[in-house]
Design a protein around this motif. Structure first.
Motif, mmCIF file in Angstrom:
data_model
loop_
_atom_site.group_PDB
_atom_site.id
_atom_site.type_symbol
_atom_site.label_atom_id
_atom_site.label_comp_id
_atom_site.label_asym_id
_atom_site.label_seq_id
_atom_site.Cartn_x
_atom_site.Cartn_y
_atom_site.Cartn_z
ATOM 1 N N UNK A 2 0.742 -1.060 -0.273
ATOM 2 C CA UNK A 2 -0.006 -0.082 -0.063
ATOM 3 C C UNK A 2 0.840 1.227 -0.167
ATOM 4 N N UNK A 3 0.467 2.451 -0.708
ATOM 5 C CA UNK A 3 1.284 3.524 -0.891
ATOM 6 C C UNK A 3 0.966 4.185 0.583
ATOM 7 N N UNK A 4 1.967 5.139 0.994
ATOM 8 C CA UNK A 4 1.935 5.831 1.992
ATOM 9 C C UNK A 4 0.833 7.044 1.908
ATOM 10 N N UNK A 5 0.674 7.420 0.763
ATOM 11 C CA UNK A 5 -0.227 8.659 0.545
ATOM 12 C C UNK A 5 -1.403 8.065 -0.385
ATOM 13 N N UNK A 6 -2.586 8.431 0.035
ATOM 14 C CA UNK A 6 -3.574 8.238 -1.254
ATOM 15 C C UNK A 6 -3.580 8.871 -2.197
ATOM 16 N N UNK A 64 -5.115 -0.994 -15.964
ATOM 17 C CA UNK A 64 -3.993 -1.225 -16.522
ATOM 18 C C UNK A 64 -3.069 -0.377 -15.792
ATOM 19 N N UNK A 65 -3.290 0.981 -15.625
ATOM 20 C CA UNK A 65 -2.374 1.838 -14.923
ATOM 21 C C UNK A 65 -1.969 1.593 -13.502
ATOM 22 N N UNK A 66 -3.089 1.260 -12.862
ATOM 23 C CA UNK A 66 -2.946 0.746 -11.549
ATOM 24 C C UNK A 66 -2.002 -0.469 -11.383
ATOM 25 N N UNK A 67 -2.107 -1.287 -12.300
ATOM 26 C CA UNK A 67 -1.490 -2.564 -12.362
ATOM 27 C C UNK A 67 0.101 -2.190 -12.223
ATOM 28 N N UNK A 68 0.395 -1.322 -13.370
ATOM 29 C CA UNK A 68 1.628 -0.885 -13.817
ATOM 30 C C UNK A 68 2.210 -0.378 -12.702
ATOM 31 N N UNK A 69 1.663 0.498 -11.669
ATOM 32 C CA UNK A 69 2.214 1.293 -10.491
ATOM 33 C C UNK A 69 1.854 0.504 -9.176
#
Length: 235
Positions: A2-6, A64-69
């Protein structure tokens, strides 16, 4: 992980949109991660897109972009989709014939050598935008909203209504970023000003831009983005 920021996920048509807005939005929403996704085109007029499949198409691009990042659905705070109106909501009879090639926009009509094509483009764009405006969420729970620059970003941000080369667009985008990067609240004040802002709620602003020749004139509903309660504090 999970990312530190939303994440505020911003969809734009071209790279100059990102160049102009990236730094100022990152300043305004500094407690979030502002992620730009450049489509390199206009989703609302792509051949394969219809009112019926527009939401699923945008959702696939986002996935697709969410998967990439490596973003999870719970990482995304908001999906912000920015489009140009291109005068697409005017009545068909205001698309008029011209002898020269290309298309020319005026405050009260469009002139083109391909009247039927532009009328069909406008009808398609109008139906696709109507579908996306009513979407509300992408995937199962991510808030989604769509905002417009009319007739395009350069018209709203710079009051330039003529057609521009790619190099001219880059120059304007860079100048805009330089102007507002250190003064992001000046940008908010501008986008909320009577000069460009459309009053009313989200639905009302979309009703307004579809009326008469409004989609040819200098308007934006982007101010609503800065009024959203869930974005005012993203810690």
């Amino acid at each position: 992980m999970s990312k530190a920021k939303k994440v505020i996920f911003v969809i734009v048509e071209g790279p100059t949109d990102e160049d102009a807005l990236s730094s100022v939005l990152k300043q305004i929403f500094s407690s979030a991660e502002v992620h730009f996704h450049v489509i390199h085109g206009d989703i609302t007029t792509e051949d394969a897109i219809t009112a019926n499949n527009a939401k699923s198409y945008v959702a696939k691009r986002i996935a697709a972009e969410m998967k990439k990042y490596a973003y999870k659905e719970s990482d995304i705070l908001q999906i912000v989709h920015l489009i140009d109106t291109d005068g697409a909501f005017i009545p068909d009879n205001l698309v008029k014939t011209r002898t020269e090639k290309g298309i020319q926009y005026f405050e009260d009509h469009i002139e083109t050598g391909e009247v039927k094509y532009i009328q069909e483009r406008n009808q398609k764009k109008s139906s696709v935008v109507a579908s996306l405006c009513s979407t509300g969420k992408m995937k199962s729970s991510i808030p989604y909203s769509i905002y417009y620059f009319s007739r395009n970003m350069e018209h709203v941000l710079h009051n330039v209504a003529t057609e521009l080369t790619d190099d001219q667009k880059v120059e304007l985008a860079d100048a805009f970023a330089d102007r507002y990067e250190e003064n992001p609240m000046d940008f908010v004040a501008f986008i909320e000003s009577e000069e460009v802002a459309v009053p009313g709620g989200y639905t009302q602003t979309w009703t307004f831009i579809r009326e008469g020749t409004n989609s040819l004139n200098r308007h934006s509903n982007l101010r609503i983005l800065f009024e959203q309660e869930n974005l005012k504090s993203t810690d």
